[in-house]
Design an enzyme around this catalytic site. Sequence first.
Site, PDB file in Angstrom:
ATOM      1  N   SER A 144      -2.117   8.811   3.628  1.00 35.71           N
ATOM      2  CA  SER A 144      -1.510   7.727   4.397  1.00 35.71           C
ATOM      3  C   SER A 144      -0.020   7.678   4.111  1.00 35.71           C
ATOM      4  O   SER A 144       0.435   8.071   3.026  1.00 35.71           O
ATOM      5  CB  SER A 144      -2.139   6.384   3.994  1.00 35.71           C
ATOM      6  OG  SER A 144      -1.406   5.291   4.518  1.00 35.71           O
ATOM      7  N   TYR A 157      -4.485   0.671  -2.465  1.00 36.28           N
ATOM      8  CA  TYR A 157      -4.605   1.638  -1.380  1.00 36.28           C
ATOM      9  C   TYR A 157      -3.462   2.643  -1.436  1.00 36.28           C
ATOM     10  O   TYR A 157      -3.681   3.859  -1.405  1.00 36.28           O
ATOM     11  CB  TYR A 157      -4.613   0.914  -0.035  1.00 36.28           C
ATOM     12  CG  TYR A 157      -4.711   1.846   1.160  1.00 36.28           C
ATOM     13  CD1 TYR A 157      -5.937   2.371   1.540  1.00 36.28           C
ATOM     14  CD2 TYR A 157      -3.581   2.195   1.883  1.00 36.28           C
ATOM     15  CE1 TYR A 157      -6.041   3.230   2.620  1.00 36.28           C
ATOM     16  CE2 TYR A 157      -3.666   3.063   2.962  1.00 36.28           C
ATOM     17  CZ  TYR A 157      -4.898   3.572   3.331  1.00 36.28           C
ATOM     18  OH  TYR A 157      -4.988   4.433   4.401  1.00 36.28           O
TER      19      TYR A 157
END
Length: 252
Positions: A144, A157
């Site tokens: 990501s 995350y």
Amino acid sequence: MNFNNKKVLITGASRGIGKATALAFAEKGAQVGINFINNVEEAKKTYAELSGEGHRLFQKDISKKENCQELIEEFVDAYGQLDVLVNNAGISIFHEIDQVDFGHWTNAWENTFQTNLFAAANLCYWAAQAMTKTEGGRIVNVSSRGAFRGEPTKPAYGASKAALNAMSQSLAKKLAPHKIYVGVVAPGFTETEMAAQTLTPTERENLLRESPFKRMAKPEEVAHAILFLASEGAEYSSGAIIDVNGASYLRS
């Protein structure tokens, strides 16, 4: 890109980026294993949309380490080999440090790393064992842009994806002599069913402003980058991290 008769396993493949990737591989001739946890209905829908024949469903919770070994072994038992592993499954939990209690904080870190990093690491381990017995293979890990720009509302995350990047590059070096090539795709926010269900109108507008394209990535655009890294001829891109974020975040 041609993947005729290649055996491809994709985690978290019942919807979103995983589904788009499964459809893309099948369209190029691959036989695809769709891994999912609970959403049987969505997994069956994805399975029904795949081109060609020989695809299979694999229901396993990969956050449990014993299931990672079982998943790879069941896949190899079914197909005889594993040519491509796509570690796409991931979770994201809001845990703002100035707003949550300690229990929520620690739970978010433990669960996020268990799925986003440890499961991917375990699957890489067992995939490497299988691939070294054949002619090698490809591993593509889905990261990501949050690994680079930071995730203030979901720090676990961002940290898990940064660790995934580092692990992938370490494995790219170690596994190259075995003809196992490891790459990473780092998407920005992607137009998935989950995004449509969870984003408020204000959040969506803010996200659209981040990119000069004034839109989010399409799942098919992320899948295109995944297929490139998994393709014949991309061997010398092993260790690469491909950004698919519409120039919303540029790193040096």
